[in-house]
Motif scaffolding. Structure first.
Motif, PDB file in Angstrom:
ATOM      1  N   UNK A 111     -51.000  68.052  61.317  1.00 13.79           N
ATOM      2  CA  UNK A 111     -50.381  69.253  60.767  1.00 13.79           C
ATOM      3  C   UNK A 111     -49.133  69.580  61.572  1.00 13.79           C
ATOM      4  N   UNK A 112     -48.172  70.195  60.909  1.00 15.10           N
ATOM      5  CA  UNK A 112     -46.955  70.635  61.580  1.00 15.10           C
ATOM      6  C   UNK A 112     -46.531  71.956  60.957  1.00 15.10           C
ATOM      7  N   UNK A 113     -46.551  73.008  61.760  1.00 18.10           N
ATOM      8  CA  UNK A 113     -46.198  74.340  61.288  1.00 18.10           C
ATOM      9  C   UNK A 113     -44.832  74.739  61.826  1.00 18.10           C
ATOM     10  N   UNK A 114     -43.965  75.169  60.923  1.00 19.76           N
ATOM     11  CA  UNK A 114     -42.642  75.648  61.306  1.00 19.76           C
ATOM     12  C   UNK A 114     -42.647  77.164  61.380  1.00 19.76           C
ATOM     13  N   UNK A 115     -41.979  77.696  62.391  1.00 17.30           N
ATOM     14  CA  UNK A 115     -41.894  79.143  62.536  1.00 17.30           C
ATOM     15  C   UNK A 115     -40.528  79.521  63.091  1.00 17.30           C
ATOM     16  N   UNK A 116     -40.201  80.801  62.971  1.00 14.54           N
ATOM     17  CA  UNK A 116     -38.915  81.274  63.467  1.00 14.54           C
ATOM     18  C   UNK A 116     -38.106  81.889  62.359  1.00 14.54           C
ATOM     19  N   UNK A 117     -36.796  81.865  62.539  1.00 11.47           N
ATOM     20  CA  UNK A 117     -35.883  82.513  61.607  1.00 11.47           C
ATOM     21  C   UNK A 117     -35.572  81.578  60.431  1.00 11.47           C
ATOM     22  N   UNK A 118     -36.562  81.390  59.581  1.00  7.88           N
ATOM     23  CA  UNK A 118     -36.458  80.435  58.483  1.00  7.88           C
ATOM     24  C   UNK A 118     -36.110  81.136  57.183  1.00  7.88           C
ATOM     25  N   UNK A 119     -35.048  80.666  56.533  1.00  6.85           N
ATOM     26  CA  UNK A 119     -34.747  81.137  55.188  1.00  6.85           C
ATOM     27  C   UNK A 119     -35.377  80.209  54.151  1.00  6.85           C
ATOM     28  N   UNK A 120     -35.178  78.912  54.359  1.00  2.00           N
ATOM     29  CA  UNK A 120     -35.792  77.918  53.474  1.00  2.00           C
ATOM     30  C   UNK A 120     -35.872  76.585  54.204  1.00  2.00           C
ATOM     31  N   UNK A 121     -36.810  75.754  53.747  1.00  2.00           N
ATOM     32  CA  UNK A 121     -36.954  74.421  54.306  1.00  2.00           C
ATOM     33  C   UNK A 121     -36.739  73.404  53.205  1.00  2.00           C
ATOM     34  N   UNK A 122     -35.859  72.469  53.436  1.00  2.00           N
ATOM     35  CA  UNK A 122     -35.614  71.395  52.479  1.00  2.00           C
ATOM     36  C   UNK A 122     -36.680  70.324  52.698  1.00  2.00           C
ATOM     37  N   UNK A 123     -36.303  69.129  53.050  1.00  2.00           N
ATOM     38  CA  UNK A 123     -37.284  68.068  53.251  1.00  2.00           C
ATOM     39  C   UNK A 123     -38.042  68.252  54.562  1.00  2.00           C
ATOM     40  N   UNK A 124     -39.294  67.806  54.543  1.00  2.00           N
ATOM     41  CA  UNK A 124     -40.109  67.737  55.761  1.00  2.00           C
ATOM     42  C   UNK A 124     -40.621  66.301  55.859  1.00  2.00           C
ATOM     43  N   UNK A 125     -40.635  65.785  57.072  1.00  2.00           N
ATOM     44  CA  UNK A 125     -40.951  64.367  57.253  1.00  2.00           C
ATOM     45  C   UNK A 125     -41.819  64.157  58.486  1.00  2.00           C
ATOM     46  N   UNK A 126     -42.461  63.008  58.483  1.00  2.00           N
ATOM     47  CA  UNK A 126     -43.159  62.512  59.664  1.00  2.00           C
ATOM     48  C   UNK A 126     -42.509  61.197  60.084  1.00  2.00           C
ATOM     49  N   UNK A 127     -42.228  61.088  61.373  1.00  2.00           N
ATOM     50  CA  UNK A 127     -41.744  59.873  61.999  1.00  2.00           C
ATOM     51  C   UNK A 127     -42.768  59.435  63.037  1.00  2.00           C
ATOM     52  N   UNK A 128     -42.665  58.196  63.472  1.00  2.00           N
ATOM     53  CA  UNK A 128     -43.507  57.738  64.576  1.00  2.00           C
ATOM     54  C   UNK A 128     -42.726  56.799  65.478  1.00  2.00           C
ATOM     55  N   UNK A 129     -43.149  56.787  66.735  1.00  2.00           N
ATOM     56  CA  UNK A 129     -42.515  55.932  67.723  1.00  2.00           C
ATOM     57  C   UNK A 129     -43.575  55.270  68.579  1.00  2.00           C
ATOM     58  N   UNK A 130     -43.669  53.968  68.435  1.00  2.00           N
ATOM     59  CA  UNK A 130     -44.607  53.190  69.243  1.00  2.00           C
ATOM     60  C   UNK A 130     -43.940  52.836  70.571  1.00  2.00           C
ATOM     61  N   UNK A 131     -44.740  52.534  71.590  1.00  2.00           N
ATOM     62  CA  UNK A 131     -44.171  52.198  72.903  1.00  2.00           C
ATOM     63  C   UNK A 131     -43.173  51.048  72.816  1.00  2.00           C
ATOM     64  N   UNK A 132     -41.993  51.265  73.366  1.00  2.00           N
ATOM     65  CA  UNK A 132     -40.979  50.225  73.391  1.00  2.00           C
ATOM     66  C   UNK A 132     -40.256  50.007  72.091  1.00  2.00           C
ATOM     67  N   UNK A 133     -40.522  50.854  71.101  1.00  2.00           N
ATOM     68  CA  UNK A 133     -39.890  50.682  69.797  1.00  2.00           C
ATOM     69  C   UNK A 133     -39.116  51.936  69.401  1.00  2.00           C
ATOM     70  N   UNK A 134     -38.267  51.781  68.382  1.00  2.00           N
ATOM     71  CA  UNK A 134     -37.495  52.918  67.896  1.00  2.00           C
ATOM     72  C   UNK A 134     -38.358  53.829  67.029  1.00  2.00           C
ATOM     73  N   UNK A 135     -37.924  55.070  66.931  1.00  2.00           N
ATOM     74  CA  UNK A 135     -38.586  56.012  66.049  1.00  2.00           C
ATOM     75  C   UNK A 135     -38.275  55.632  64.597  1.00  2.00           C
ATOM     76  N   UNK A 136     -39.315  55.598  63.763  1.00  2.00           N
ATOM     77  CA  UNK A 136     -39.137  55.198  62.366  1.00  2.00           C
ATOM     78  C   UNK A 136     -39.754  56.226  61.429  1.00  2.00           C
TER      79      UNK A 136
END
Length: 121
Positions: free
Chosen positions: A21-46
């Protein structure tokens, strides 16, 4: 400012499931896209998965059919249901949100702090 807080990571056996889960908070008017990325050891975030404000989804080939991204716009929250987990899914998973705040009409990209997912017997 906007904060993204992830939860749900942990250690799971191959073939098991986790829900992030990922909850956004703060001074939000609207949220466009939301995404999940991952980064394995020694590799780039994808990119793992993306969901637009209208609910359109897109997945990396490596997770298609196993992972499902969803969001609750009322709660500014995005989820990642991960099934049939494999050792190669082991990584730090990061949430990303493209946000228009109440004080700035521009779209700004925010990141969470990351949550560790380890798939191991």
């Amino acid at each position: 400012q906007v904060q993204l807080v992830e939860s749900g990571g942990g250690l799971v056996q191959p073939g098991g499931s986790l829900r992030l889960s990922c909850a956004a908070s703060g001074s939000i008017f609207s949220i466009s896209a939301m995404s999940w990325y991952r980064q394995a050891p020694g590799k780039q975030r994808v990119l793992v998965a993306t969901i637009t404000s209208g609910g359109t989804t897109n997945y990396a080939d490596s997770v298609k059919g196993r992972f499902t991204i969803s969001r609750d716009n009322a709660k500014n929250t995005v989820y990642l249901q991960m099934n049939s987990l494999k050792p190669e899914d082991t990584a730090v998973y990061y949430c990303q949100a493209i946000v228009r705040t109440r004080v700035d009409v521009r779209l700004v990209t925010y990141w969470g702090q990351g949550t560790q997912v380890t798939v191991s017997a």
